[in-house]
Write a protein that holds these residues in place. Sequence first.
Motif, mmCIF file in Angstrom:
data_model
loop_
_atom_site.group_PDB
_atom_site.id
_atom_site.type_symbol
_atom_site.label_atom_id
_atom_site.label_comp_id
_atom_site.label_asym_id
_atom_site.label_seq_id
_atom_site.Cartn_x
_atom_site.Cartn_y
_atom_site.Cartn_z
ATOM 1 N N ALA A 226 -9.190 -34.700 52.082
ATOM 2 C CA ALA A 226 -9.634 -35.841 51.272
ATOM 3 C C ALA A 226 -9.973 -37.048 52.135
ATOM 4 C CB ALA A 226 -8.555 -36.207 50.253
ATOM 5 N N GLN A 227 -9.369 -37.157 53.315
ATOM 6 C CA GLN A 227 -9.639 -38.311 54.171
ATOM 7 C C GLN A 227 -11.084 -38.343 54.674
ATOM 8 O OE1 GLN A 227 -7.416 -38.150 57.902
ATOM 9 N NE2 GLN A 227 -7.115 -35.944 57.616
ATOM 10 N N ALA A 228 -11.796 -37.200 54.621
ATOM 11 C CA ALA A 228 -13.196 -37.170 55.053
ATOM 12 C C ALA A 228 -14.089 -37.967 54.113
ATOM 13 C CB ALA A 228 -13.691 -35.726 55.139
ATOM 14 N N TYR A 229 -13.608 -38.249 52.882
ATOM 15 C CA TYR A 229 -14.418 -38.973 51.900
ATOM 16 C C TYR A 229 -14.088 -40.458 51.855
ATOM 17 C CZ TYR A 229 -15.729 -34.342 50.293
ATOM 18 O OH TYR A 229 -16.210 -33.048 50.221
ATOM 19 N N PRO A 238 -16.287 -31.679 54.165
ATOM 20 C CA PRO A 238 -16.023 -30.251 53.962
ATOM 21 C C PRO A 238 -16.985 -29.647 52.943
ATOM 22 C CG PRO A 238 -14.334 -31.579 52.903
ATOM 23 C CD PRO A 238 -15.190 -32.528 53.684
ATOM 24 N N LYS A 239 -17.250 -28.355 53.085
ATOM 25 C CA LYS A 239 -18.158 -27.650 52.174
ATOM 26 C C LYS A 239 -17.448 -27.226 50.880
ATOM 27 C CE LYS A 239 -21.974 -27.246 54.741
ATOM 28 N NZ LYS A 239 -23.311 -27.669 54.321
ATOM 29 N N GLY A 240 -16.237 -26.676 51.042
ATOM 30 C CA GLY A 240 -15.524 -26.197 49.870
ATOM 31 C C GLY A 240 -14.631 -25.022 50.218
ATOM 32 N N ILE A 241 -14.044 -24.434 49.186
ATOM 33 C CA ILE A 241 -13.106 -23.327 49.384
ATOM 34 C C ILE A 241 -13.399 -22.223 48.376
ATOM 35 C CG2 ILE A 241 -11.248 -24.728 50.359
ATOM 36 C CD1 ILE A 241 -9.993 -24.840 47.587
ATOM 37 N N LEU A 242 -13.010 -21.012 48.748
ATOM 38 C CA LEU A 242 -13.091 -19.852 47.869
ATOM 39 C C LEU A 242 -11.678 -19.374 47.594
ATOM 40 C CD1 LEU A 242 -14.579 -17.548 46.396
ATOM 41 C CD2 LEU A 242 -14.766 -16.369 48.598
ATOM 42 N N LEU A 243 -11.296 -19.340 46.322
ATOM 43 C CA LEU A 243 -9.973 -18.898 45.912
ATOM 44 C C LEU A 243 -10.067 -17.460 45.404
ATOM 45 C CD1 LEU A 243 -8.760 -22.064 43.940
ATOM 46 C CD2 LEU A 243 -8.420 -21.519 46.350
ATOM 47 N N VAL A 244 -9.398 -16.565 46.096
ATOM 48 C CA VAL A 244 -9.394 -15.149 45.740
ATOM 49 C C VAL A 244 -7.975 -14.771 45.344
ATOM 50 C CG1 VAL A 244 -9.883 -12.817 46.537
ATOM 51 C CG2 VAL A 244 -11.216 -14.729 47.415
ATOM 52 N N GLY A 245 -7.837 -13.954 44.326
ATOM 53 C CA GLY A 245 -6.479 -13.548 43.984
ATOM 54 C C GLY A 245 -6.383 -12.808 42.678
ATOM 55 N N ILE A 246 -5.161 -12.593 42.298
ATOM 56 C CA ILE A 246 -4.827 -11.828 41.102
ATOM 57 C C ILE A 246 -5.139 -12.675 39.868
ATOM 58 C CG2 ILE A 246 -2.920 -10.678 39.916
ATOM 59 C CD1 ILE A 246 -1.646 -10.582 42.852
ATOM 60 N N PRO A 247 -5.716 -12.088 38.825
ATOM 61 C CA PRO A 247 -6.000 -12.864 37.610
ATOM 62 C C PRO A 247 -4.730 -13.490 37.040
ATOM 63 C CG PRO A 247 -7.127 -10.740 37.550
ATOM 64 C CD PRO A 247 -6.216 -10.706 38.734
ATOM 65 N N GLY A 248 -4.859 -14.747 36.619
ATOM 66 C CA GLY A 248 -3.736 -15.418 35.981
ATOM 67 C C GLY A 248 -2.821 -16.165 36.917
ATOM 68 N N THR A 249 -3.196 -16.275 38.191
ATOM 69 C CA THR A 249 -2.310 -16.945 39.156
ATOM 70 C C THR A 249 -2.640 -18.425 39.341
ATOM 71 O OG1 THR A 249 -3.746 -16.038 40.899
ATOM 72 C CG2 THR A 249 -1.693 -14.871 40.448
ATOM 73 N N VAL A 258 -8.159 -29.887 42.027
ATOM 74 C CA VAL A 258 -8.791 -30.393 43.248
ATOM 75 C C VAL A 258 -9.613 -31.637 42.930
ATOM 76 C CG1 VAL A 258 -10.573 -29.891 44.979
ATOM 77 C CG2 VAL A 258 -8.790 -28.215 44.512
ATOM 78 N N ALA A 259 -10.323 -31.607 41.799
ATOM 79 C CA ALA A 259 -11.119 -32.781 41.393
ATOM 80 C C ALA A 259 -10.229 -33.996 41.186
ATOM 81 C CB ALA A 259 -11.897 -32.456 40.120
ATOM 82 N N SER A 260 -9.035 -33.773 40.650
ATOM 83 C CA SER A 260 -8.102 -34.878 40.440
ATOM 84 C C SER A 260 -7.595 -35.422 41.770
ATOM 85 C CB SER A 260 -6.920 -34.392 39.586
ATOM 86 O OG SER A 260 -5.987 -35.418 39.394
ATOM 87 N N MET A 261 -7.331 -34.533 42.738
ATOM 88 C CA MET A 261 -6.824 -34.975 44.039
ATOM 89 C C MET A 261 -7.873 -35.758 44.820
ATOM 90 S SD MET A 261 -4.609 -31.687 45.322
ATOM 91 C CE MET A 261 -3.950 -32.564 46.732
#
Length: 477
Positions: A226-229, A238-249, A258-261
Amino acid sequence: MITDYLKAGFPIILLQTQEPHRADELMRKIPEWQICRWDCVSGVHGMATSSFTLNEIQNPVEAVQWLSTVKDTVLIAHGLQHFLDDPVVCQSILNGILRWKSVGNCLVMVSPLPTLPIQLQPFFHLIEMKLPDEEALMRLQAEIGETTNIRTNRKASRLTTGLTEFQAETAFSLSLVKKGYFSSKVITEAKSQMIKKSGLLELYPPADMQNVGGLKKLKSYIQNRAQAYAPDSSLPKPKGILLVGIPGTGKSLSARAVASMLDFPLLRLDIGQLKNSLVGESERRIREATKIIDAFGNCVLFLDELEKMFGGVKGNGSSDGGTTSGMFSHFLTWMNDQNKAFIVATANNIKELPAEFLRSGRFDSIWFVDLPALGERREIIAIMNRKYGTAMPLEWAEQLNGYTGSELEQIIRDSLFDGLEEARKNLIPLSRTMKEEIDALRSWAMSRARIANTPDAAPQEVRKIRSVARKPLTPTK
């Protein structure tokens, strides 16, 4: 902006803009040429101090032909693109090109879209008029605030970038009426109108990161980036992130948090909604959507279940005639070039995504969101108890190993009707029904992704001293 092309003798120009009145004001100041304006209602009239009016020339063919009777003249044509389906209008323009070039004339067609018949495309030169920059918006804000003695707000001007001059002026005025000062919140609300009117994106409400249980490593990562902004930061965006994982986690909830942070508005892009049966329309819509994101400024762009949006590209996109491939190609190019949107994408099945998405540079990092650990389950239970006013014991977290956050929430929701014991008994966790798939996903993530969860501390090993029963000593004789 356009003077160099006039000096070079360009006879016809397409000025692409959403601000026709601002285009008139900028063109009016060009010296050395007679600047005139035409539309199908007002006819032709001069824009200089000693202006003239020809109200009778409302027909586009007559207006084009009139330009051939004068010299060193620029005719700004508004709405002419609506008449280009008429072959007589197109031929009139073609007939006038050589004449205009020889006498220093130019036909400037003002249009929001670069739509031209194929016979005119080789002759028109396209110029895209840029929206007002931050400094121009600061001057506009100062002019509005001067009459009411209101101080300017640099952050408010920065937020209005991407709006037209008219939209910015109305946003500033509305802010003064509502708040009595230039409010960033009011301007953000005005900006959301861009999203609603386009129909290409959705404006989502951010979520409080306090409502996300666990995932401390991911939270720390976002806080660090967040300090980059910060306004005075020289750090790369930063470009962004990809969240991979089990459904419902909690991947989607994390994206909203993230938008709130970052304190950014949250936009959601659904590629499926952009697809259209008309040839080329889907590609045009994705281009328009990315233009709106660029104009919106700093934001979080949420792409949910990415594999469903672009998964077909992996099979060469032949099922839809290459539409998805064309949209995918533009989106990848845009991802590389843009620097305002922080992209948060989620995926349940990483294997369905094309390799182009996973290479370094598309996303800053790929995160794996696993089943919540014991401490994270306690956090989730506490959050859900506050949300629903229930009292699931935190000790149940030890018994609910293998349950996702959404499954814990469902148990608490069902407990309001059936009781806790019955609700827990009736819910079979995904970790049992899809054990093989989850194990394979975990195996993939071990060496290919960053782990978002914080594992429970391993119990410390304590050396055990066993007592040994000894035989009684036999006394020596």
